[in-house]
Design an enzyme around this catalytic site. Sequence first.
Site, PDB file in Angstrom:
ATOM      1  N   ASP A 205     -22.760 -17.183 -39.494  1.00 23.03           N
ATOM      2  CA  ASP A 205     -24.159 -16.846 -39.744  1.00 23.03           C
ATOM      3  C   ASP A 205     -24.300 -16.192 -41.116  1.00 23.03           C
ATOM      4  OD1 ASP A 205     -26.900 -16.541 -38.570  1.00 23.03           O
ATOM      5  OD2 ASP A 205     -26.470 -14.412 -38.898  1.00 23.03           O
ATOM      6  N   GLU A 276     -23.492 -21.058 -42.793  1.00 28.60           N
ATOM      7  CA  GLU A 276     -24.935 -21.175 -43.039  1.00 28.60           C
ATOM      8  C   GLU A 276     -25.230 -20.581 -44.407  1.00 28.60           C
ATOM      9  OE1 GLU A 276     -29.120 -19.639 -41.014  1.00 28.60           O
ATOM     10  OE2 GLU A 276     -27.372 -18.318 -41.081  1.00 28.60           O
TER      11      GLU A 276
END
Length: 551
Positions: A205, A276
Amino acid sequence: MTPKAPNNGWWRGGVIYQIYPRSFQDSNGDGIGDLPGITARLEHVAALGADGIWLSPFFKSPMKDFGYDVSDYCDVDPMFGTLDDFKVLVARAHDLGLKVMIDQVLSHTSDQHPWFTESRASRKNPKADWYVWANAQDDGTPPNNWLSIFGGSAWQWDTRRCQYYLHNFLTSQPDLNFHNPAVQEALLDTVKFWLDLGVDGYRLDTANFYFHDAELRSNPGRGAPDLDKPDPAVNPFNPYGWQWHVYDKSRPENLVFMQRLRALLDQYPDTTMVGEIGDDDGLARVAEYTAGSDKLHMAYCFDLLGDQRSTAFLHGTLERFNAVVGDGWPCWALSNHDCERSASRWGGTPPNPQLLRLAAAFQASLRGTVCLYQGEELGLPEAQLAFEDLQDPYGITMWPEFKGRDGCRTPMPWVADAPHAGFTTGAKPWLPVAATHTALAVDQQAGHAHSLLSYFTQLLHWRRQQPALLHGRMTLLPLHPQVLGIVREHETSQGTQRLLSVFNFSDQAATLALPPEWAVAAPLLGSGLSGALLDANTLHFEPWGGLFLQA
């Protein structure tokens, strides 16, 4: 130096299926999806043709941001099950030939994590410097102009230390201080914990957010967006996009930590990482983070997660990808848990079935790894929720202009005639099952030759047999007003496979004369894609039609 473990590269050109645990399958009737529920539904994912799954966070958390605010990196939140449930899930996935990737949130923790509890207690304690603390300016205002993605300043005043702490997201998600070596070591230990339990990789993330500028310099402004000429990369209702994010993320030190992460994963066979990347120049950052085989294995940005899907836009995006990414490896997604579902963004209201098929074939044609979000194979549109049903703090804060992320997170519909479409036997799911989703339930599409689910299944299994689509280099045909042409080539022991994927991304019929080098091309059947015919070296397209050809 520790030798690298072998890696079979399953992820390179593979298909990863993202599961949002809260919304996949509830096994105990509490209205919230869980790990045993996922285990019970893994056969659906394997039959679809995926190579692996990515599980959004299931760690212990107060759930202010639904698991992306971790309070214990090394345990399962009771609402999702237990560590033993996770071990059963991994074993079942591996039995089905599926790899298991988990979502690791390293840039920040929950404010209820024991590390933060200790850090905020005083300015002099063993973890005082584990988070990003800074003094106020002389007038009491925050240290600089950095903004939170969720709106407002990225700095929150704390009365215990009489200092500000940094939070790039919610105030309950304080950012860790990666300039502290002890923080890096502690996080690497948590990564190792799950690798030892048998996970095959990580989705990282906010992978470019780990480091901040140590001097806390303010970001330069880019100005308010022009609402008459919207930039698809900028949310006009969120001032976060009014800055160039030079100092609050994508710092050069981040790459060194990525190398440390990669060195750890390289000790475990057949593992991978996908990061990401949220950046002002996403493709360039993907190139930087995946180049050289010593950082991320692959990364994705948000270029295809916006509203634009014109031929000119897609051609320009892929042209820039070819120019900047080099030997890096992308992961292409059209939907995920943070954006409006592609069926609505690209397909319209109601979604055009032929366009949804075209979009899937386009994604399957790109150089890189495919990432599908749960329900994408069913053609689920964005769910429309009433304000009182919202759970997402992002949407609650920015309603009504921005409705947040709940519309893409509603429960998966499994059985049309069952209560809550078979997601839960409980009285009420955590988010309502959308009425527009019931008729698209798995049981309504499975085994039906003309359903979107059958098309996805056929396409993904067919793609596995095309070396050029899995591994080949990519070039483009010249820009055409309506038709996008993607060339993939790969050398095999049987010779070079050359494929041409052609897509009419318009609602009007189109024609395309094949270039001379494709004069002997013939349609390559078996993908399920339709809507185009080859006649005397000229392609004739229906609206949203496409075709695969092989030279």
